[in-house]
Scaffold this motif. Structure first.
Motif, PDB file in Angstrom:
ATOM      1  N   ILE A   1      -6.791 -16.747 -24.826  1.00 53.91           N
ATOM      2  CA  ILE A   1      -6.719 -17.675 -25.957  1.00 53.91           C
ATOM      3  C   ILE A   1      -6.130 -19.017 -25.532  1.00 53.91           C
ATOM      4  O   ILE A   1      -5.173 -19.083 -24.770  1.00 53.91           O
ATOM      5  CB  ILE A   1      -5.858 -17.060 -27.084  1.00 53.91           C
TER       6      ILE A   1
ATOM      7  N   ILE B   1     -11.154 -18.367 -25.384  1.00 48.38           N
ATOM      8  CA  ILE B   1     -11.308 -18.578 -26.819  1.00 48.38           C
ATOM      9  C   ILE B   1     -10.487 -19.810 -27.206  1.00 48.38           C
ATOM     10  O   ILE B   1      -9.260 -19.792 -27.127  1.00 48.38           O
ATOM     11  CB  ILE B   1     -10.836 -17.357 -27.616  1.00 48.38           C
TER      12      ILE B   1
ATOM     13  N   ILE C   1     -16.122 -20.760 -27.483  1.00 51.82           N
ATOM     14  CA  ILE C   1     -15.782 -20.149 -26.199  1.00 51.82           C
ATOM     15  C   ILE C   1     -16.056 -21.189 -25.130  1.00 51.82           C
ATOM     16  O   ILE C   1     -17.127 -21.773 -25.079  1.00 51.82           O
ATOM     17  CB  ILE C   1     -16.603 -18.882 -25.943  1.00 51.82           C
TER      18      ILE C   1
ATOM     19  N   LEU D   1     -15.779 -14.858 -33.912  1.00 45.77           N
ATOM     20  CA  LEU D   1     -16.697 -15.100 -32.781  1.00 45.77           C
ATOM     21  C   LEU D   1     -18.037 -14.425 -33.024  1.00 45.77           C
ATOM     22  O   LEU D   1     -19.081 -14.903 -32.572  1.00 45.77           O
ATOM     23  CB  LEU D   1     -16.080 -14.577 -31.487  1.00 45.77           C
TER      24      LEU D   1
END
Length: 283
Positions: free
Chosen positions: A257, A136, A3, A282
Motif C-alpha cells: 500500500i 496499491i 495499481i 480494486l
C-alpha cells in the motif's frame, strides 16, 4: 484507487531461502518455517507441508476467516493463523512474492515481535523480478468504524507509507499512547519490529482455557498486572508500536500500500475489514 509500479518499479522476491524455527504462540507446538523465492505474480503463499498434498493458502484479505486474538487465513479447508507478525515483516521489506512452507497451523512466536522474521528475510536478501510491481495507490479515504467501542482505522492518499496510531487502554500503566512513523525498512527495524505482544496477567488463564496462548512465556509476551510489568520493556510505549506492527501486517493482506494509515484503538477485525474493503474496490 489505482495499481501502480510506484517507487519500486519491479516486483521482488527473496534472493535466497530463509529459515526460522520455534514455538507457536497459541498452539504451543514446535514449528518449522522455510521461506523460499517465488516467481512474479505469486504473492505471499503459505504451504502446509504437514498435510498431504501440501495445500496452498494465499495470504490475502479475501481468505481471512477469523480475527480472534490473531489473524487467520483459510483456503482449501486448511488454515494458518497468527500470521500478522510475519506479514508485517514482508510488508516492511517490500517483498511481493514468497513461498512460505510451514509444518503447523501458525508461525513461530519468536520473542513476540516481528524482528526475528525481519532479520531472517533481510539476511536472505531481496531480489528484483522482471515484472512491474503492483502497488496499491490510495486515491480516496477508506474507513472502517466500530462505533460502539469508539474505534476506527482509515487510510487516505499519501505519497509514501505512513502509520499514525492512538492506543487507548484504561490501565494506569498504559493509558493513551500515540506514535506516528513513516515506514521504511530502516525505521521499521529500529522502531517497530522489536515491539512485542502484550497481555494482561488476568487474561492469560482465560485464554489458555480457550486453547490460546499455550506457547506464550515471559520470553515471548510482555505481561502486566495491577502492580506493574513482569518483564522489561523494549520501549516505554511498546503497546502502540506493536499495534502499528499488527496493522502493517494485516493491511498487507490487501497488497503493498501507498497511503497514510490512521487508527484509534484498532485491532485485527477492523484492520482486516479495511484490507477487504480496499481489495473489493480494486475488483
Amino acid at each position: 484507487m489505482s495499481i501502480s509500479g510506484g517507487i519500486d518499479l519491479q516486483q521482488t522476491t527473496l534472493a535466497a531461502e530463509a529459515v526460522y524455527n520455534g514455538i507457536g504462540l497459541h498452539s504451543g507446538r514446535e514449528v518449522h518455517l522455510l521461506m523460499k523465492p517465488a516467481p512474479a505474480d505469486t504473492g505471499l503463499v503459505f504451504i502446509r507441508t504437514d498435510i498431504e498434498g501440501r495445500p496452498q493458502i494465499h495470504a490475502t484479505a479475501a481468505n481471512v476467516t477469523s480475527t480472534m486474538r490473531a489473524t487467520t487465513v483459510e483456503e482449501h479447508d486448511c488454515k494458518v493463523f497468527t500470521i500478522e507478525h510475519l506479514m508485517s515483516a514482508f510488508h516492511a521489506l517490500h517483498i511481493d512474492n514468497c513461498y512460505i512452507e510451514i509444518d503447523a497451523e501458525e508461525p513461530p512466536v519468536a520473542d513476540g515481535s516481528s524482528l526475528a522474521f525481519f532479520q531472517a528475510l533481510k539476511a536472505a536478501g531481496v531480489r528484483q523480478l522482471p515484472a512491474e510491481r503492483k502497488e496499491i495507490v490510495i486515491d480516496k479515504v477508506y474507513r472502517i468504524d466500530d462505533e460502539e467501542h469508539k474505534r476506527f482505522v482509515m487510510v487516505l492518499p499519501y505519497d509514501g507509507f505512513r502509520v499514525s496510531f492512538t492506543s487507548l487502554n484504561p490501565h494506569k500503566l498504559i493509558g493513551v499512547q500515540y506514535e506516528n512513523f513513516e515506514v521504511t525498512p530502516e525505521v521499521y527495524e529500529r522502531e517497530i519490529a522489536p515491539a512485542r505482544t502484550i497481555a494482561y496477567e488476568k487474561e492469560i488463564e482465560a485464554l489458555r482455557s480457550m486453547g490460546l496462548g499455550l506457547g506464550g512465556t515471559l520470553e515471548s509476551v510482555i505481561v502486566y498486572n495491577d502492580e506493574g510489568w513482569l518483564n522489561p520493556l523494549h520501549f516505554e510505549d511498546e503497546l502502540v508500536r506493536h499495534k502499528i506492527l499488527d496493522v502493517i501486517g494485516d493491511l498487507r493482506l490487501a497488497g503493498p500500500i501507498r497511503g497514510h494509515v490512521i487508527a484509534v484503538a484498532s485491532g485485527h477485525a477492523l484492520n482486516t475489514s479495511l484490507a477487504k474493503k480496499i481489495l473489493e474496490n480494486l475488483g
